[in-house]
Motif scaffolding. Structure first.
Motif, mmCIF file in Angstrom:
data_model
loop_
_atom_site.group_PDB
_atom_site.id
_atom_site.type_symbol
_atom_site.label_atom_id
_atom_site.label_comp_id
_atom_site.label_asym_id
_atom_site.label_seq_id
_atom_site.Cartn_x
_atom_site.Cartn_y
_atom_site.Cartn_z
ATOM 1 N N VAL A 62 0.844 -1.206 0.000
ATOM 2 C CA VAL A 62 0.000 0.000 0.000
ATOM 3 C C VAL A 62 0.877 1.254 0.000
ATOM 4 O O VAL A 62 0.631 2.210 -0.754
ATOM 5 N N ALA A 63 1.915 1.250 0.849
ATOM 6 C CA ALA A 63 2.834 2.395 0.890
ATOM 7 C C ALA A 63 3.532 2.579 -0.455
ATOM 8 O O ALA A 63 3.712 3.717 -0.930
ATOM 9 N N ILE A 64 3.937 1.476 -1.096
ATOM 10 C CA ILE A 64 4.580 1.562 -2.414
ATOM 11 C C ILE A 64 3.600 2.095 -3.452
ATOM 12 O O ILE A 64 3.969 2.905 -4.322
ATOM 13 N N PHE A 65 2.350 1.664 -3.371
ATOM 14 C CA PHE A 65 1.334 2.159 -4.306
ATOM 15 C C PHE A 65 1.182 3.670 -4.203
ATOM 16 O O PHE A 65 1.065 4.371 -5.228
ATOM 17 N N PHE A 66 1.185 4.204 -2.980
ATOM 18 C CA PHE A 66 1.082 5.654 -2.805
ATOM 19 C C PHE A 66 2.249 6.372 -3.483
ATOM 20 O O PHE A 66 2.072 7.433 -4.093
ATOM 21 N N HIS A 67 3.438 5.790 -3.391
ATOM 22 C CA HIS A 67 4.604 6.412 -4.019
ATOM 23 C C HIS A 67 4.533 6.312 -5.536
ATOM 24 O O HIS A 67 4.921 7.265 -6.237
ATOM 25 N N LEU A 68 4.066 5.206 -6.057
ATOM 26 C CA LEU A 68 3.919 5.092 -7.505
ATOM 27 C C LEU A 68 2.891 6.090 -8.031
ATOM 28 O O LEU A 68 3.095 6.721 -9.078
ATOM 29 N N ARG A 69 1.801 6.238 -7.304
ATOM 30 C CA ARG A 69 0.777 7.199 -7.713
ATOM 31 C C ARG A 69 1.315 8.629 -7.664
ATOM 32 O O ARG A 69 1.050 9.432 -8.564
ATOM 33 N N ALA A 70 2.085 8.947 -6.616
ATOM 34 C CA ALA A 70 2.665 10.284 -6.498
ATOM 35 C C ALA A 70 3.700 10.534 -7.596
ATOM 36 O O ALA A 70 3.782 11.637 -8.143
ATOM 37 N N ALA A 71 4.515 9.500 -7.915
ATOM 38 C CA ALA A 71 5.512 9.654 -8.975
ATOM 39 C C ALA A 71 4.839 9.877 -10.324
ATOM 40 O O ALA A 71 5.321 10.680 -11.143
ATOM 41 N N ASN A 362 5.346 3.193 8.629
ATOM 42 C CA ASN A 362 6.045 3.662 7.428
ATOM 43 C C ASN A 362 5.121 4.376 6.450
ATOM 44 O O ASN A 362 5.557 5.269 5.701
ATOM 45 N N ILE A 363 3.835 3.999 6.427
ATOM 46 C CA ILE A 363 2.900 4.656 5.520
ATOM 47 C C ILE A 363 2.821 6.147 5.826
ATOM 48 O O ILE A 363 2.726 6.988 4.919
ATOM 49 N N PHE A 364 2.886 6.487 7.121
ATOM 50 C CA PHE A 364 2.800 7.889 7.524
ATOM 51 C C PHE A 364 4.184 8.536 7.606
ATOM 52 O O PHE A 364 4.332 9.728 7.307
ATOM 53 N N ALA A 365 5.191 7.761 8.021
ATOM 54 C CA ALA A 365 6.530 8.330 8.157
ATOM 55 C C ALA A 365 7.117 8.695 6.797
ATOM 56 O O ALA A 365 7.760 9.744 6.654
ATOM 57 N N TRP A 366 6.900 7.835 5.803
ATOM 58 C CA TRP A 366 7.420 8.080 4.451
ATOM 59 C C TRP A 366 6.263 8.543 3.561
ATOM 60 O O TRP A 366 5.927 7.893 2.563
ATOM 61 N N ASP A 367 5.688 9.666 3.935
ATOM 62 C CA ASP A 367 4.556 10.233 3.217
ATOM 63 C C ASP A 367 4.951 10.519 1.766
ATOM 64 O O ASP A 367 5.923 11.233 1.494
ATOM 65 N N ALA A 368 4.189 9.961 0.849
ATOM 66 C CA ALA A 368 4.542 10.083 -0.580
ATOM 67 C C ALA A 368 4.364 11.489 -1.118
ATOM 68 O O ALA A 368 4.855 11.796 -2.215
ATOM 69 N N SER A 369 3.687 12.365 -0.384
ATOM 70 C CA SER A 369 3.425 13.710 -0.887
ATOM 71 C C SER A 369 4.450 14.736 -0.429
ATOM 72 O O SER A 369 4.309 15.923 -0.749
ATOM 73 N N GLU A 370 5.481 14.332 0.294
ATOM 74 C CA GLU A 370 6.488 15.284 0.759
ATOM 75 C C GLU A 370 7.231 15.886 -0.427
ATOM 76 O O GLU A 370 7.542 15.197 -1.406
ATOM 77 N N ALA A 371 7.563 17.178 -0.298
ATOM 78 C CA ALA A 371 8.098 17.928 -1.436
ATOM 79 C C ALA A 371 9.490 17.479 -1.849
ATOM 80 O O ALA A 371 9.859 17.584 -3.028
ATOM 81 N N TRP A 372 10.300 16.940 -0.922
ATOM 82 C CA TRP A 372 11.688 16.641 -1.245
ATOM 83 C C TRP A 372 11.827 15.497 -2.259
ATOM 84 O O TRP A 372 12.878 15.331 -2.869
ATOM 85 N N TYR A 373 10.754 14.732 -2.458
ATOM 86 C CA TYR A 373 10.822 13.662 -3.460
ATOM 87 C C TYR A 373 10.988 14.219 -4.875
ATOM 88 O O TYR A 373 11.465 13.509 -5.771
ATOM 89 N N SER A 374 10.582 15.457 -5.097
ATOM 90 C CA SER A 374 10.659 16.041 -6.434
ATOM 91 C C SER A 374 11.817 17.016 -6.580
ATOM 92 O O SER A 374 11.914 17.688 -7.621
#
Length: 400
Positions: A62-71, A362-374
């Protein structure tokens, strides 16, 4: 120290396959346990870790899915391109974050394997006993040797779990360091404003040089106090896993009595190497955790809103602390009256259940919407010139 990238999809497939095999072996072993033993509290406790393992893997996916969707959203809105322009290849920072997100699933699965090995000893269910009987061992001796082999395989499973945990800790430390570098690099903006406002070119250059020297000293200290300690811990766990897996494979394939307590040469230097590795792991993990504590406390206010270091830190600290929990259980073994094998089962089951909580955290700690990912500066697939051009394009589009 670089990390491997773009291999998380293969790891997910391997995890799902191994999860199926583990469930199968668990059902076979459970059917072999006598009916009177199935009411044992430890049997009931450990029987739930396989369902918990499924939940841990599901939470990680689920956490990986959030990151794929954000990417995908970043790529469509031109906030962050795919790695090297290839669709579905994630940018460096998201790719490394996903490797961290897979840690609870890997750790939990290895603990399930450990529980299966230990219960096969307790229930005296040994699949490999026929091979030993063919080698000339009598039935009682074969049972003793296979029990010892199961212990060796359990140690290999634990070593593999701890190695991936250390690797995830390295990924966390590396990403945190890159965010810190980025934030320190942004602090030269007031100097640029000073140049534009007062047009003092020479003074600006002098201040700029001093500013860069200060950055270099700070980053040098951070590199030595953070990444070096974590790298040493990762190296020690890698050596431990390589030793445990290699020794176990050799015993299963060639010499079942090698480094066995049943053999006369079990106290040789090669056989005692595991004790040395355990001490090295304990020392280096303590240094690595202390380094991260210093980083989190010192720079919490500077990167708290950007990187959320506290939650990420605890999601990393819990597994490292659990890695040495057996050391706290062993002194109480005489008081509980539990055998060594049952203590090992309790230790592995406790770690397994905790991994479900870590996967949820980890789902909340590694929030996929954080700005530093981009952030373009954190990418590893663009040359310096391309980074500057992309930053200029972004600033131009934002002005328009």
């Amino acid at each position: 120290m670089a990390v491997m990238v773009q291999w998380w999809a293969i790891l997910v497939i391997v995890l799902l396959i191994e999860l199926g095999f583990t469930f199968h072996y668990g059902l076979v072993l459970h059917s072999s346990v006598p009916a009177n033993d199935q009411t044992d509290w430890l049997v009931r406790l450990t029987s739930g870790i396989f369902l918990a393992c499924f939940i841990t893997v599901l939470l990680s996916l689920v956490a990986i899915f959030f990151h794929l969707r954000a990417a995908l959203a970043d790529a469509r809105q031109d906030r962050s391109k795919w790695h090297r322009g290839i669709e579905w290849l994630l940018p460096f920072q998201r790719d490394v974050a996903i490797q961290v997100l897979l840690m609870p699933a890997v750790y939990h699965l290895m603990m399930c394997r450990t529980v299966l090995r230990q219960w096969s000893k307790i229930a005296r269910v040994h699949i490999d006993i026929d091979q030993l009987l063919m080698q000339g061992f009598d039935a009682n001796k074969a049972l003793e040797v296979t029990s010892d082999l199961q212990s060796s395989a359990s140690e290999a499973n634990i070593a593999l779990a701890e190695m991936y945990d250390a690797y995830a800790l390295l990924c966390f430390g590396m990403l945190a360091m890159q965010v810190v570098r980025h934030e320190l690099g942004q602090s030269d903006v007031p100097l640029r404003n000073l140049q534009q406002e007062y047009q003092i070119e020479e003074k600006y250059v002098d201040l700029r040089e001093k500013h860069e020297q200060r950055h270099g000293r700070i980053l040098g200290v951070l590199d030595k106090t953070l990444l070096v300690g974590v790298q040493m811990y990762t190296l020690c766990t890698f050596m431990s896993a390589l030793y445990s897996i290699g020794l176990t494979a050799y015993r299963f394939a060639y010499d079942p009595l090698y480094c066995s307590k049943l053999a006369a040469h079990h106290d040789s230097g090669m056989c005692l190497f595991s004790e040395i590795i355990y001490g090295a792991n304990f020392a280096t993990s303590s240094i690595a955790i202390w380094n991260l504590i210093v980083l989190e406390r010192s720079l919490h206010q500077d990167i708290a809103d950007i990187f959320s270091p506290t939650m990420k830190f605890w999601s990393m600290k819990i597994p490292v602390t659990l890695a040495f929990s057996i050391g706290f259980l062993k002194p109480f073994q005489p008081l509980t009256g539990m055998s060594s094998a049952r203590v090992d089962v309790l230790n592995a089951a406790t770690k397994a259940y905790c991994m479900t909580l870590v996967a949820l955290l980890n789902i909340f700690a590694w929030d996929a919407s954080e700005a530093w990912y981009s952030w373009v500066e954190l990418r590893d697939d663009l040359p310096d010139g391309s980074l500057k051009d992309e930053e200029q394009d972004k600033s131009t589009s934002s002005d328009e």
